[in-house]
Enzyme design. Structure first.
Site, mmCIF file in Angstrom:
data_model
loop_
_atom_site.group_PDB
_atom_site.id
_atom_site.type_symbol
_atom_site.label_atom_id
_atom_site.label_comp_id
_atom_site.label_asym_id
_atom_site.label_seq_id
_atom_site.Cartn_x
_atom_site.Cartn_y
_atom_site.Cartn_z
ATOM 1 N N ASN A 154 -17.035 24.922 -51.080
ATOM 2 C CA ASN A 154 -16.732 25.866 -52.151
ATOM 3 C C ASN A 154 -17.866 25.877 -53.167
ATOM 4 O OD1 ASN A 154 -14.149 26.424 -51.073
ATOM 5 N ND2 ASN A 154 -13.351 24.546 -52.011
ATOM 6 N N ARG A 190 -11.530 10.206 -47.623
ATOM 7 C CA ARG A 190 -10.360 11.091 -47.533
ATOM 8 C C ARG A 190 -10.097 11.775 -48.868
ATOM 9 N NH1 ARG A 190 -8.586 9.560 -42.615
ATOM 10 N NH2 ARG A 190 -8.742 7.317 -42.210
ATOM 11 N N ASP A 191 -9.755 13.052 -48.779
ATOM 12 C CA ASP A 191 -9.400 13.796 -49.986
ATOM 13 C C ASP A 191 -8.125 13.209 -50.582
ATOM 14 O OD1 ASP A 191 -10.223 16.912 -51.038
ATOM 15 O OD2 ASP A 191 -8.304 16.079 -51.698
ATOM 16 N N ILE A 192 -8.112 13.127 -51.907
ATOM 17 C CA ILE A 192 -6.951 12.535 -52.593
ATOM 18 C C ILE A 192 -5.723 13.436 -52.492
ATOM 19 C CG2 ILE A 192 -7.283 13.522 -54.910
ATOM 20 C CD1 ILE A 192 -6.964 10.652 -56.018
ATOM 21 N N HIS A 238 -20.020 19.033 -51.844
ATOM 22 C CA HIS A 238 -19.254 18.317 -50.830
ATOM 23 C C HIS A 238 -18.739 19.330 -49.826
ATOM 24 C CE1 HIS A 238 -16.690 19.538 -54.163
ATOM 25 N NE2 HIS A 238 -15.747 19.771 -53.255
ATOM 26 N N MET A 239 -18.563 18.859 -48.618
ATOM 27 C CA MET A 239 -18.037 19.697 -47.544
ATOM 28 C C MET A 239 -16.695 19.134 -47.108
ATOM 29 S SD MET A 239 -20.038 20.767 -44.120
ATOM 30 C CE MET A 239 -19.865 19.116 -43.433
ATOM 31 N N HIS A 240 -15.690 20.007 -47.056
ATOM 32 C CA HIS A 240 -14.363 19.603 -46.597
ATOM 33 C C HIS A 240 -14.319 19.675 -45.075
ATOM 34 C CE1 HIS A 240 -12.281 20.328 -50.605
ATOM 35 N NE2 HIS A 240 -13.384 21.014 -50.773
ATOM 36 N N VAL A 284 -14.984 20.168 -58.241
ATOM 37 C CA VAL A 284 -15.834 18.991 -58.477
ATOM 38 C C VAL A 284 -17.280 19.427 -58.303
ATOM 39 C CG1 VAL A 284 -16.458 16.679 -57.705
ATOM 40 C CG2 VAL A 284 -14.053 17.371 -57.730
#
Ligand code: 5GP
Length: 114
Positions: A87, A29-31, A100-102, A96
């Site tokens: 991004n 999970r994203d912080i 990574h993929m959201h 970062v």
């Protein structure tokens, strides 16, 4: 090169709410969640940006998409839909430098996501 923050999560040096892991990919999970569901899908092998991924890593990138798809199905948000975002560099809003993929979902998504 020093470890990225995500490598530290992979090595369990810093905590994260991990929701999926296999030999190649970890998801947590994203912080700072931007949607009710906001999970980051991260290849364990580090590439700083999408620009650094060579042609022979197409399988890894495909598996990243499929891991997110399977997770979205497993938590029941797939039918209503979700958004996947990667991004790249400053204009893309990347902060970062470990690709990574959201995965964003769990509610209608309005506006842009950077
Ligand atoms: P980017 O802007 O590079 O596409 O996305 C980086 C994401 O990583 C951001 O959404 C940010 O909230 C998330 N993030 C940064 N540091 C940490 C951390 O230590 N733990 C977790 N779980 N997420 C983080």
């Amino acid at each position: 090169m020093s470890d990225s923050i995500f490598e530290k999560i992979i090595k369990r040096q810093i905590p994260a709410d991990i929701v999926f892991e296999n030999d190649d990919i970890i998801a947590f999970r994203d912080i700072s969640p931007q949607a009710p569901v906001h999970v980051l899908f991260v290849p364990k092998r580090r590439f700083d940006t999408l620009n650094d991924v060579p042609d022979n890593e197409a399988l890894l990138l495909g598996n990243l998409l499929l891991a997110a798809q399977a997770y979205a199905k497993s938590i029941g948000i797939a039918e209503n839909g979700y958004r996947l975002v990667m991004n790249c560099n400053s204009h893309g809003g990347q902060t970062v430098f470990h690709i990574h993929m959201h995965l964003l979902g769990g509610a209608p998504l309005t506006g842009g996501f950077a």
